[in-house]
Design a protein around this motif. Structure first.
Motif, PDB file in Angstrom:
ATOM      1  N   PRO A   6       0.841  -1.197   0.000  1.00 24.33           N
ATOM      2  CA  PRO A   6       0.000   0.000   0.000  1.00 24.33           C
ATOM      3  C   PRO A   6       0.877   1.248   0.000  1.00 24.33           C
ATOM      4  CG  PRO A   6      -0.639  -1.506   1.760  1.00 24.33           C
ATOM      5  CD  PRO A   6       0.673  -1.986   1.213  1.00 24.33           C
ATOM      6  N   ILE A   7       0.499   2.233  -0.810  1.00 25.27           N
ATOM      7  CA  ILE A   7       1.224   3.500  -0.901  1.00 25.27           C
ATOM      8  C   ILE A   7       0.272   4.603  -0.452  1.00 25.27           C
ATOM      9  CG2 ILE A   7       2.389   5.116  -2.455  1.00 25.27           C
ATOM     10  CD1 ILE A   7       3.867   2.441  -2.193  1.00 25.27           C
ATOM     11  N   THR A   8       0.744   5.483   0.419  1.00 22.74           N
ATOM     12  CA  THR A   8      -0.080   6.597   0.869  1.00 22.74           C
ATOM     13  C   THR A   8       0.688   7.905   0.714  1.00 22.74           C
ATOM     14  OG1 THR A   8       0.684   6.399   3.154  1.00 22.74           O
ATOM     15  CG2 THR A   8      -1.310   5.169   2.570  1.00 22.74           C
ATOM     16  N   SER A   9      -0.061   8.978   0.726  1.00 22.86           N
ATOM     17  CA  SER A   9       0.500  10.327   0.683  1.00 22.86           C
ATOM     18  C   SER A   9      -0.345  11.206   1.594  1.00 22.86           C
ATOM     19  CB  SER A   9       0.462  10.880  -0.746  1.00 22.86           C
ATOM     20  OG  SER A   9       0.735  12.272  -0.748  1.00 22.86           O
ATOM     21  N   PRO A  10       0.283  12.096   2.360  1.00 17.51           N
ATOM     22  CA  PRO A  10      -0.507  12.996   3.212  1.00 17.51           C
ATOM     23  C   PRO A  10      -1.410  13.922   2.392  1.00 17.51           C
ATOM     24  CG  PRO A  10       1.831  13.554   3.304  1.00 17.51           C
ATOM     25  CD  PRO A  10       1.713  12.288   2.529  1.00 17.51           C
ATOM     26  N   GLU A  11      -1.156  14.032   1.098  1.00 16.71           N
ATOM     27  CA  GLU A  11      -1.951  14.908   0.237  1.00 16.71           C
ATOM     28  C   GLU A  11      -3.231  14.239  -0.265  1.00 16.71           C
ATOM     29  OE1 GLU A  11       0.429  16.987  -2.731  1.00 16.71           O
ATOM     30  OE2 GLU A  11       2.184  16.442  -1.547  1.00 16.71           O
ATOM     31  N   VAL A  12      -3.382  12.929   0.019  1.00 19.84           N
ATOM     32  CA  VAL A  12      -4.546  12.195  -0.482  1.00 19.84           C
ATOM     33  C   VAL A  12      -5.158  11.416   0.674  1.00 19.84           C
ATOM     34  CG1 VAL A  12      -5.387  10.540  -2.184  1.00 19.84           C
ATOM     35  CG2 VAL A  12      -3.387  11.970  -2.720  1.00 19.84           C
ATOM     36  N   VAL A  13      -6.413  11.704   0.979  1.00 12.43           N
ATOM     37  CA  VAL A  13      -7.086  11.047   2.094  1.00 12.43           C
ATOM     38  C   VAL A  13      -7.269   9.559   1.801  1.00 12.43           C
ATOM     39  CG1 VAL A  13      -9.445  11.521   1.285  1.00 12.43           C
ATOM     40  CG2 VAL A  13      -9.004  11.257   3.715  1.00 12.43           C
ATOM     41  N   GLU A  14      -7.088   8.748   2.820  1.00 16.44           N
ATOM     42  CA  GLU A  14      -7.302   7.301   2.726  1.00 16.44           C
ATOM     43  C   GLU A  14      -8.642   6.941   3.368  1.00 16.44           C
ATOM     44  OE1 GLU A  14      -5.495   4.583   1.415  1.00 16.44           O
ATOM     45  OE2 GLU A  14      -4.401   6.183   0.408  1.00 16.44           O
ATOM     46  N   TYR A  15      -9.196   5.831   2.938  1.00 18.74           N
ATOM     47  CA  TYR A  15     -10.454   5.315   3.473  1.00 18.74           C
ATOM     48  C   TYR A  15     -10.193   3.915   4.018  1.00 18.74           C
ATOM     49  CZ  TYR A  15     -12.592   9.257   1.137  1.00 18.74           C
ATOM     50  OH  TYR A  15     -12.938  10.520   0.752  1.00 18.74           O
ATOM     51  N   PRO A  16      -9.541   3.800   5.193  1.00 14.68           N
ATOM     52  CA  PRO A  16      -9.159   2.486   5.720  1.00 14.68           C
ATOM     53  C   PRO A  16     -10.347   1.530   5.812  1.00 14.68           C
ATOM     54  CG  PRO A  16      -8.274   4.265   7.071  1.00 14.68           C
ATOM     55  CD  PRO A  16      -9.225   4.886   6.089  1.00 14.68           C
ATOM     56  N   GLY A  17     -10.103   0.312   5.383  1.00 12.71           N
ATOM     57  CA  GLY A  17     -11.129  -0.710   5.451  1.00 12.71           C
ATOM     58  C   GLY A  17     -12.105  -0.706   4.293  1.00 12.71           C
ATOM     59  N   LEU A  18     -12.030   0.320   3.422  1.00  8.17           N
ATOM     60  CA  LEU A  18     -12.938   0.380   2.274  1.00  8.17           C
ATOM     61  C   LEU A  18     -12.216   0.082   0.970  1.00  8.17           C
ATOM     62  CD1 LEU A  18     -15.022   3.537   3.250  1.00  8.17           C
ATOM     63  CD2 LEU A  18     -15.659   1.130   3.503  1.00  8.17           C
ATOM     64  N   TRP A  19     -11.081   0.746   0.722  1.00  5.52           N
ATOM     65  CA  TRP A  19     -10.268   0.502  -0.466  1.00  5.52           C
ATOM     66  C   TRP A  19      -8.923   1.167  -0.276  1.00  5.52           C
ATOM     67  CZ3 TRP A  19     -14.255   4.152  -0.832  1.00  5.52           C
ATOM     68  CH2 TRP A  19     -13.872   5.440  -1.114  1.00  5.52           C
ATOM     69  N   SER A  20      -7.984   0.836  -1.127  1.00  6.27           N
ATOM     70  CA  SER A  20      -6.672   1.486  -1.161  1.00  6.27           C
ATOM     71  C   SER A  20      -6.665   2.444  -2.346  1.00  6.27           C
ATOM     72  CB  SER A  20      -5.557   0.462  -1.355  1.00  6.27           C
ATOM     73  OG  SER A  20      -5.509  -0.430  -0.278  1.00  6.27           O
ATOM     74  N   ASN A  21      -6.126   3.627  -2.144  1.00  8.66           N
ATOM     75  CA  ASN A  21      -5.973   4.568  -3.257  1.00  8.66           C
ATOM     76  C   ASN A  21      -4.853   4.150  -4.193  1.00  8.66           C
ATOM     77  OD1 ASN A  21      -8.008   6.496  -2.728  1.00  8.66           O
ATOM     78  ND2 ASN A  21      -6.749   7.415  -1.133  1.00  8.66           N
ATOM     79  N   CYS A  22      -3.811   3.523  -3.621  1.00  7.35           N
ATOM     80  CA  CYS A  22      -2.637   3.200  -4.436  1.00  7.35           C
ATOM     81  C   CYS A  22      -1.973   1.938  -3.905  1.00  7.35           C
ATOM     82  CB  CYS A  22      -1.654   4.380  -4.398  1.00  7.35           C
ATOM     83  SG  CYS A  22      -0.180   4.184  -5.408  1.00  7.35           S
ATOM     84  N   LEU A  23      -1.678   1.022  -4.827  1.00 10.04           N
ATOM     85  CA  LEU A  23      -0.930  -0.188  -4.491  1.00 10.04           C
ATOM     86  C   LEU A  23       0.229  -0.315  -5.471  1.00 10.04           C
ATOM     87  CD1 LEU A  23      -3.868  -2.734  -4.000  1.00 10.04           C
ATOM     88  CD2 LEU A  23      -2.521  -1.619  -2.201  1.00 10.04           C
ATOM     89  N   ARG A  24       1.360  -0.760  -4.941  1.00  6.28           N
ATOM     90  CA  ARG A  24       2.511  -1.049  -5.799  1.00  6.28           C
ATOM     91  C   ARG A  24       2.783  -2.545  -5.710  1.00  6.28           C
ATOM     92  NH1 ARG A  24       8.243   2.009  -6.758  1.00  6.28           N
ATOM     93  NH2 ARG A  24       9.205   0.258  -7.831  1.00  6.28           N
TER      94      ARG A  24
END
Length: 133
Positions: A6-24
Motif C-alpha cells: 500500500p502506498i499513501t501520501s498525506p496529500e490524499v485522504v485514505e479510506y481504511p477498510g474500504l479501499w486502497s488509493n494506491c498499491l505497488r
C-alpha cells in the motif's frame, strides 16, 4: 514473487477498510478511481468545473506516484469517467498541464453518475516505476 505494498501520501485522504488509493506490486503502480473530494472526506473541490476537478485529481495522482517512487511520465494507461461527454475538452486541457512527451494510453467513458452529484470526473491510473516516458 513481488508483494502488494500500500502506498499513501498525506496529500490524499485514505479510506481504511474500504479501499486502497494506491498499491505497488513490483514496478507496477495501480491507482483507484480518484475524484476531487477534499481531505475532509465530504467537500468536493471545483464544483461545476470538470477542468478544476481534473486538475485536483491529477495533483493527487502525482502525489501518490511520487510516494510510490515514480512520476507522471511513468503513467502507462488511464481511464477517465465523465458524467457529461461535453466536458471532454476541459479534461484534455487539464491533462495537457500534467503530461508531456509520450501521453499515456487512455479510455474516456461517459457514465450516468459518480459517487455524488457534484463529482463530474473520476480517473484510474496504472504506471510502471521502471519505465521512462
Amino acid at each position: 514473487m513481488p508483494r502488494i505494498e500500500p502506498i499513501t501520501s498525506p496529500e490524499v485522504v485514505e479510506y481504511p477498510g474500504l479501499w486502497s488509493n494506491c498499491l505497488r506490486v513490483g514496478d507496477t503502480i495501480y491507482l483507484s478511481g480518484l475524484t476531487a473530494r477534499a481531505n475532509d472526506k465530504t467537500t468536493i473541490l471545483g464544483v461545476g468545473s470538470a477542468y478544476e476537478q481534473t486538475r485536483v485529481i491529477f495533483t493527487k495522482v502525482k502525489a501518490l506516484l511520487e510516494a510510490a517512487g515514480a512520476g507522471m511520465s511513468q503513467v502507462v494507461t488511464m481511464t477517465i469517467y465523465l458524467t457529461d461527454m461535453a466536458d471532454n475538452r476541459e479534461v484534455w486541457r487539464a491533462r495537457a498541464e500534467f503530461f508531456e512527451g509520450a501521453f499515456p494510453c487512455s479510455t474516456l467513458v461517459q457514465v450516468a453518475a459518480l459517487a455524488t452529484p457534484e463529482i463530474l470526473v473520476e480517473i484510474t491510473v496504472q504506471a510502471r516505476a521502471d519505465a521512462t516516458g
